[in-house]
Design a protein around this motif. Sequence first.
Motif, mmCIF file in Angstrom:
data_model
loop_
_atom_site.group_PDB
_atom_site.id
_atom_site.type_symbol
_atom_site.label_atom_id
_atom_site.label_comp_id
_atom_site.label_asym_id
_atom_site.label_seq_id
_atom_site.Cartn_x
_atom_site.Cartn_y
_atom_site.Cartn_z
ATOM 1 N N MET A 1 0.847 -1.194 0.000
ATOM 2 C CA MET A 1 0.000 0.000 0.000
ATOM 3 C C MET A 1 0.886 1.248 0.000
ATOM 4 S SD MET A 1 -3.366 0.709 2.287
ATOM 5 C CE MET A 1 -2.691 0.614 3.923
ATOM 6 N N ARG A 2 0.518 2.223 -0.803
ATOM 7 C CA ARG A 2 1.279 3.471 -0.812
ATOM 8 C C ARG A 2 0.761 4.392 0.293
ATOM 9 N NH1 ARG A 2 5.818 3.916 -2.529
ATOM 10 N NH2 ARG A 2 5.514 6.147 -2.684
ATOM 11 N N ALA A 3 1.628 5.226 0.783
ATOM 12 C CA ALA A 3 1.192 6.229 1.752
ATOM 13 C C ALA A 3 0.235 7.192 1.055
ATOM 14 C CB ALA A 3 2.396 6.988 2.286
ATOM 15 N N PRO A 4 -0.704 7.777 1.817
ATOM 16 C CA PRO A 4 -1.589 8.765 1.202
ATOM 17 C C PRO A 4 -0.741 9.865 0.557
ATOM 18 C CG PRO A 4 -2.155 8.376 3.522
ATOM 19 C CD PRO A 4 -0.878 7.648 3.249
ATOM 20 N N GLU B 1 10.960 16.413 12.252
ATOM 21 C CA GLU B 1 9.530 16.161 12.356
ATOM 22 C C GLU B 1 8.957 15.562 11.072
ATOM 23 O OE1 GLU B 1 7.895 19.729 14.062
ATOM 24 O OE2 GLU B 1 9.242 19.539 15.769
ATOM 25 N N VAL B 2 9.557 15.910 9.945
ATOM 26 C CA VAL B 2 9.148 15.268 8.698
ATOM 27 C C VAL B 2 9.506 13.777 8.768
ATOM 28 C CG1 VAL B 2 9.545 15.183 6.212
ATOM 29 C CG2 VAL B 2 9.339 17.384 7.353
ATOM 30 N N LEU B 3 10.636 13.478 9.376
ATOM 31 C CA LEU B 3 11.047 12.079 9.558
ATOM 32 C C LEU B 3 10.049 11.299 10.412
ATOM 33 C CD1 LEU B 3 14.851 11.690 10.330
ATOM 34 C CD2 LEU B 3 13.581 10.895 8.346
ATOM 35 N N THR B 4 9.656 11.879 11.538
ATOM 36 C CA THR B 4 8.757 11.140 12.434
ATOM 37 C C THR B 4 7.413 10.906 11.770
ATOM 38 O OG1 THR B 4 8.098 13.186 13.583
ATOM 39 C CG2 THR B 4 9.855 11.880 14.585
ATOM 40 N N PHE B 5 6.967 11.868 10.960
ATOM 41 C CA PHE B 5 5.723 11.667 10.215
ATOM 42 C C PHE B 5 5.839 10.435 9.319
ATOM 43 C CE2 PHE B 5 3.327 12.171 6.282
ATOM 44 C CZ PHE B 5 2.029 12.291 6.774
ATOM 45 N N HIS B 6 6.940 10.337 8.587
ATOM 46 C CA HIS B 6 7.111 9.210 7.673
ATOM 47 C C HIS B 6 7.280 7.892 8.431
ATOM 48 C CE1 HIS B 6 7.158 11.290 3.831
ATOM 49 N NE2 HIS B 6 7.843 12.248 4.399
ATOM 50 N N MET B 7 7.939 7.950 9.592
ATOM 51 C CA MET B 7 8.103 6.725 10.385
ATOM 52 C C MET B 7 6.747 6.201 10.840
ATOM 53 S SD MET B 7 11.417 7.960 12.554
ATOM 54 C CE MET B 7 11.693 6.518 13.589
ATOM 55 N N GLU B 8 5.877 7.134 11.232
ATOM 56 C CA GLU B 8 4.549 6.737 11.691
ATOM 57 C C GLU B 8 3.738 6.141 10.532
ATOM 58 O OE1 GLU B 8 3.427 6.359 14.534
ATOM 59 O OE2 GLU B 8 1.290 6.070 14.145
ATOM 60 N N GLN C 1 4.964 4.520 8.051
ATOM 61 C CA GLN C 1 5.497 3.162 7.876
ATOM 62 C C GLN C 1 4.915 2.217 8.913
ATOM 63 O OE1 GLN C 1 9.378 1.611 7.482
ATOM 64 N NE2 GLN C 1 10.145 3.326 6.284
ATOM 65 N N ARG C 2 4.889 2.701 10.169
ATOM 66 C CA ARG C 2 4.408 1.855 11.263
ATOM 67 C C ARG C 2 2.956 1.440 11.018
ATOM 68 N NH1 ARG C 2 1.797 1.637 15.688
ATOM 69 N NH2 ARG C 2 0.952 3.734 15.456
ATOM 70 N N SER D 1 7.016 3.002 2.591
ATOM 71 C CA SER D 1 7.785 4.214 2.812
ATOM 72 C C SER D 1 7.662 5.126 1.607
ATOM 73 C CB SER D 1 9.257 3.865 3.013
ATOM 74 O OG SER D 1 10.042 5.021 2.922
ATOM 75 N N SER D 2 7.233 6.343 1.847
ATOM 76 C CA SER D 2 7.279 7.326 0.763
ATOM 77 C C SER D 2 8.508 8.162 1.027
ATOM 78 C CB SER D 2 6.025 8.179 0.754
ATOM 79 O OG SER D 2 5.938 8.903 1.959
ATOM 80 N N ARG D 3 9.656 7.584 0.682
ATOM 81 C CA ARG D 3 10.933 8.236 0.940
ATOM 82 C C ARG D 3 10.860 9.713 0.589
ATOM 83 N NH1 ARG D 3 16.262 6.211 0.740
ATOM 84 N NH2 ARG D 3 15.387 4.341 1.659
ATOM 85 N N PRO D 4 11.114 10.593 1.571
ATOM 86 C CA PRO D 4 10.966 12.014 1.277
ATOM 87 C C PRO D 4 11.952 12.490 0.213
ATOM 88 C CG PRO D 4 11.987 11.662 3.437
ATOM 89 C CD PRO D 4 11.539 10.326 2.940
ATOM 90 N N ALA D 5 11.512 13.440 -0.570
ATOM 91 C CA ALA D 5 12.419 14.117 -1.500
ATOM 92 C C ALA D 5 13.385 14.933 -0.650
ATOM 93 C CB ALA D 5 11.641 15.033 -2.433
#
Lengths: 220, 220
Positions: free
Chosen positions: A1-4, B199-206, B208-209, B214-218
Amino acid sequence: MRAPKIPEATITRLSVYSRYLMKMKRQGKITTSSPDIAQGAGVNPAQVRKDLSFFGEFGTRGVGYNVEQLNWDVLKILSLDEEWSVALVGFGHLGHAVAMHRVFKERGFNFTSIFDRDPEKIGTKVKDIEILPMEQLEKVVAQNHTRIGIITTPADSAQAIADSLVRAGVQAILNFAPVHLSVPETIELREVDLAVNLEVLTFHMEMQRQGFASSRPANF
Amino acid sequence: MRAPKIPEATITRLSVYSRYLMKMKRQGKITTSSPDIAQGAGVNPAQVRKDLSFFGEFGTRGVGYNVEQLNWDVLKILSLDEEWSVALVGFGHLGHAVAMHRVFKERGFNFTSIFDRDPEKIGTKVKDIEILPMEQLEKVVAQNHTRIGIITTPADSAQAIADSLVRAGVQAILNFAPVHLSVPETIELREVDLAVNLEVLTFHMEMQRQGFASSRPANF
């Protein structure tokens, strides 16, 4: 599943809104509005409403937002409603600035270990945290179940440190070393290059000089 | 007239490509390719080609890019083919890290003045630049025709410093203080908040959880 599909810029702006909401909370403000938040963050009010709309309905039409509630909602979106254990690797000037940054502490980021290779720094303490030698990194980070590693070392040692952090089980790395790191797909990686920010500025200055209107960069 | 619609992210990536091209140049490489640059910058090759395409035709099909030529072209796009006079305001740990950052010097950013309010720092020298008191900021920055100001002070003094820099005639401000600054429309402003990146990291970690890929950030 992709993230929103939530734009990266939305997340960074939420973080900035949250900082401003915290300030209003400290000042005792009860309610706020999108124009108010927008002014505090340097964006336009429609942007604030659009960014929030990705995550549901907030506030009451004609009344605005309750500062405390919205602050809490945004913290939850950013997963800052919990404590995060952070390992800091490299205690030069930048590492020092990061460790001392008031905002990290306020936001639930808890520096549980600091590492450096300088024998003169090893064994000294920063805010009750002893600076440890690099050799202990993997063991200590694993023992603490540390989830985030921050790298503020020179470029040439950064990849080896990232590898150690990954082996020790971190889930995310924030890299300040001016080099691109390779990490497994499952690790969230964010790289911050202090010089890149200056170069974006010079690009825009040159655009202005050539007679183009300022396209004020989307900050943060 | 509006500036050409070039995505902000393209500019930041060009800056990263350029860093990698410089490294290849130092290593004596003559030609390179978009997959090669892409790997060095942590993006995909199509992205490299697309970013460059905003600015014209580069390289030769089937041959690739000449490292030195492409590096020069990208430096010109970023307006780094000239020297930029920079004033640094605030010489705490972050200011120190910025002043010492190897990459700034390499890229033509020339720190011509440094200011601090600490009497113990004033009068001492950093790389032959004397640290001056804040009271001299406006006069010295104007005299030097300094075009860029970097603010690394605490949040509460940042706005007053920005006002002084503007009065002294700078055209751009890079702000590391964790507060949004107001400057006239004609001033290019870029704000870097060290904590936002975390904080952008923690958003992405959540994300994933919660089971999202993972929508690896640009990055950058």
